[in-house]
Design an enzyme around this catalytic site. Sequence first.
Site, PDB file in Angstrom:
ATOM      1  N   TYR A  29       9.540 -23.215   6.938  1.00 43.91           N
ATOM      2  CA  TYR A  29       8.446 -22.670   7.523  1.00 43.91           C
ATOM      3  C   TYR A  29       8.226 -23.246   9.135  1.00 43.91           C
ATOM      4  O   TYR A  29       7.884 -24.169   9.324  1.00 43.91           O
ATOM      5  CB  TYR A  29       6.984 -23.042   6.592  1.00 43.91           C
ATOM      6  CG  TYR A  29       5.820 -22.218   6.820  1.00 43.91           C
ATOM      7  CD1 TYR A  29       5.280 -22.308   8.103  1.00 43.91           C
ATOM      8  CD2 TYR A  29       5.377 -21.509   5.739  1.00 43.91           C
ATOM      9  CE1 TYR A  29       4.039 -21.260   8.371  1.00 43.91           C
ATOM     10  CE2 TYR A  29       3.994 -20.806   6.020  1.00 43.91           C
ATOM     11  CZ  TYR A  29       3.418 -20.816   7.205  1.00 43.91           C
ATOM     12  OH  TYR A  29       2.400 -19.983   7.246  1.00 43.91           O
ATOM     13  N   GLY A  50       0.673  -1.285  -0.070  1.00 43.94           N
ATOM     14  CA  GLY A  50      -0.037   0.011   0.078  1.00 43.94           C
ATOM     15  C   GLY A  50       0.940   1.397  -0.293  1.00 43.94           C
ATOM     16  O   GLY A  50       0.330   2.300   0.016  1.00 43.94           O
TER      17      GLY A  50
END
Lengths: 511, 511
Positions: free
Chosen positions: A390, A185
């Site tokens: 992960y 953004g």
Amino acid sequence: MHGRGKSLTDLIRQRRGDLGRLPDVVVRPGTEDEIAAILRAAFEADAVVIPFGGGSSISGSLEAEPGETRPVISIDLARLNRVLSVDATSQLARVQAGVFGPDLERQLNAQGWTCGHFPDSFTHSTLGGWIATRSSGMQSDRYGDVAELTRGMRVVTPSGLLTVRPVPSTSTGPSVREMVLGSEGRLGIITELTIHVRRVPAERNILAYLFPTWPAALAAMRDIAASEASPSVTRVSDAPETAFSFATRNSPTPLDRVKSAALQAFLRRKGWNLEAMCLSFIGYEGSAEHVAAQRKLAERIVKRHGGLGIGSSPGQLYDQKKFDTPYIRDFLLDRGAPADVSETSAPWSELQRVYDNVRAAGHGAFDRLGVPGYVMCHLSHSYHAGACLYFTFAINPPEDHDALEDYGVVKRAIQQAFVDSGATLSHHHAVGTEHAQWLEEDISIPGVAMLRALFEGTDPGANLNPGKIVAARPRHQTGETISEGESSSSNGRPGGPRSSLDAHESSQPPA
Amino acid sequence: MHGRGKSLTDLIRQRRGDLGRLPDVVVRPGTEDEIAAILRAAFEADAVVIPFGGGSSISGSLEAEPGETRPVISIDLARLNRVLSVDATSQLARVQAGVFGPDLERQLNAQGWTCGHFPDSFTHSTLGGWIATRSSGMQSDRYGDVAELTRGMRVVTPSGLLTVRPVPSTSTGPSVREMVLGSEGRLGIITELTIHVRRVPAERNILAYLFPTWPAALAAMRDIAASEASPSVTRVSDAPETAFSFATRNSPTPLDRVKSAALQAFLRRKGWNLEAMCLSFIGYEGSAEHVAAQRKLAERIVKRHGGLGIGSSPGQLYDQKKFDTPYIRDFLLDRGAPADVSETSAPWSELQRVYDNVRAAGHGAFDRLGVPGYVMCHLSHSYHAGACLYFTFAINPPEDHDALEDYGVVKRAIQQAFVDSGATLSHHHAVGTEHAQWLEEDISIPGVAMLRALFEGTDPGANLNPGKIVAARPRHQTGETISEGESSSSNGRPGGPRSSLDAHESSQPPA
């Protein structure tokens, strides 16, 4: 709903009634023109604009800065949810940014296509959000990370509508496409994407394998990546995560129990230490012929590393339950046990060292805190030169501890171990505010300077999601960069660079 | 040698004795520390720094601006020419930026590895140059464009040593790695790269095929890209380039003549118009089994589109001569005929339209000039969603014409047709100065604003190869952007953005 994302920190603060700096207004535009109008109004009012997709960020990308005094506008993109067209010849779809994963697949599947992007957050996240955070999905080995499958873009920016043409490759300077990817953004509002789509494959299998040890499993994944096989999924859990998987499966039937006992007896006779055993899933997609050929290639490598196929039912189960595991976090939190994930990537040759360092860092933190804790890990994505590791971790602090503080100690230890081991800060969860403190250690000081130059040069008033990725500098400094340079040197450069170059001589290559 | 590159414009001006703004000094550093010292000295003296690899740029990336009054330093990186190490486990090599193509392959081959990057300029260009211009090679279908095969980087910048870790994938904000790719010296001096390497394949075949028409050939390449085949080369020449290929081959032997006559007779009986025929090369690499499987898949598609295999000898010849064709340009120029290349990429569905528009633009320019000319084209790289079209054009202006002006008319017509058709300005030749005028039409005004923000923010004095990719603004404007914003609005934003957003509503999506 729109005040923040779903990080562990977010959840704990939420439960405590600490709502943070909530947006003053949430807008739900239906068109790109409305978004441009909102941005115009926001800039006119010197407001802060934070785009909102599914709200599943676990890196703090969605929350206004605590001391923000300007109006804060959350732009919820959920009304921009349509697949606009599919170019079957080019295998490209034009899609609005606010579409959620399941809705995207439903619209594409109806025409025989798939995007193939399935992050853990799939059901709660949007295409625009995946792109704003450089997401990866469970089948990215085949379909590519979102950075690879995204070609064209439309982004409303302070300088107007940015259009990136959906061309397959280009050498027109530094890639503007790759600047929007991962920009959270800070460059504008992503409204529309042109993405790769593929025909829904004729066959799709996810098969399960067991390996005697984690090093053997890693070596097998590495050799598959270097081979002529190209599976859609390569996943392997370490021993703690394998134990977790077996512990959380559905209640076994009597037949399951018999089968399981027989398998265990067989593996013990082969000399396996069942405590070290690692569960792996390898996926194959395409025509029957292709799937058979891929499977043959991969299984030859699995066998060479002592692995053993255990059929298709665990893989089917994994496939059905693949979006469910994260919900366990809320269940644990109800019981006072914070659990979270952190992921990284590194070259194949460094994976074991990264793994060892991260486990040591996690357990070191548990010991320092004096709390029981658990760290488990899986390899989730394979590439030519390395893989993603992960990690999932959980602690169970006593009631007199501050769960958020204890969690922070563990989280920071793990992130620090990533960057200290030469691995990356984040493979697919982005930076937001929660990872920003390590960014310079990962991409180096000049790398952060490049991001600052980009953000501050295109949004000098810091109206676009400020503080994310790189922390905001006090506003008067933004102007100083140039004015200082102009006053102190004949060439308009700031004083900074000279000393940075001087410092260079002592700098060392990363691990 | 160091004053400019090898564009057609460069060659003509060189022949005319117009040497341009030559560098005042050429330095040949041997280490990264020496490069940092040069950059320090250059910034202290307010000098301009232009990195120099092989000097093969055809986009004007290497020449100082004509009116440059500051000292100009050309940094020749040729002494940084070593493969430093190969990480066999990760299939990664650490390589110095100044190594030339053949030297790179020689050093890697000696250890059984290849980088697999073979641009037309291979013999005269360097790894650092490939990266600074986002190069593609003849086998990039398999090995990836240079953007894909480059992972780690070391770049001496004004803020110190930029280090990009050689991780396989990362979501740490906009990709700094992708900012260096294609930066043409505007961000700093690239000193070292960590790149993908692969084992030298057991088999490597390039086979030739004929297609009855260009649309049939394009459709075959498109279907191969969408199939489960993954060839290393997909190349097809249009009818004019096919004619050119046959006209420039070695003198045929009597046996060749007989074979050729027999083939022509056979094709005529099949109903082919030999004037429309297109020559194609498809490459296969890997194990014998893999090559056989790939070939079977590709040839099934070739056949479906009416194509015909004509064996391995044309492919062997292509492979031997693949770096020779560009030399014909000097031969033609000796005879007063300027010839050059321009390449683009577009989605599969747009390729025929782009092709038609570019041919019409080229021939339109020939007509306007009243000169005989030739345009030919090949598809040079295939991707999931589209392909690169690589055009070669030549004119033969009368003696009373200015060859450079006539050339400029044709070149501009072709580049304009690219951007007007929704294709990209350049697929792998970069922007430099010669393509800069179309950049806004390709990546849109906000895209150029993002590049400006990056370059001006990290190098506010414009000492690093100024004027390349985006033209320099007069220096006083650089400062104005911020000071104007600060004086005219409360939020520190310039006046520009508002009007840009206003203008947005009338903007249209690209084709």
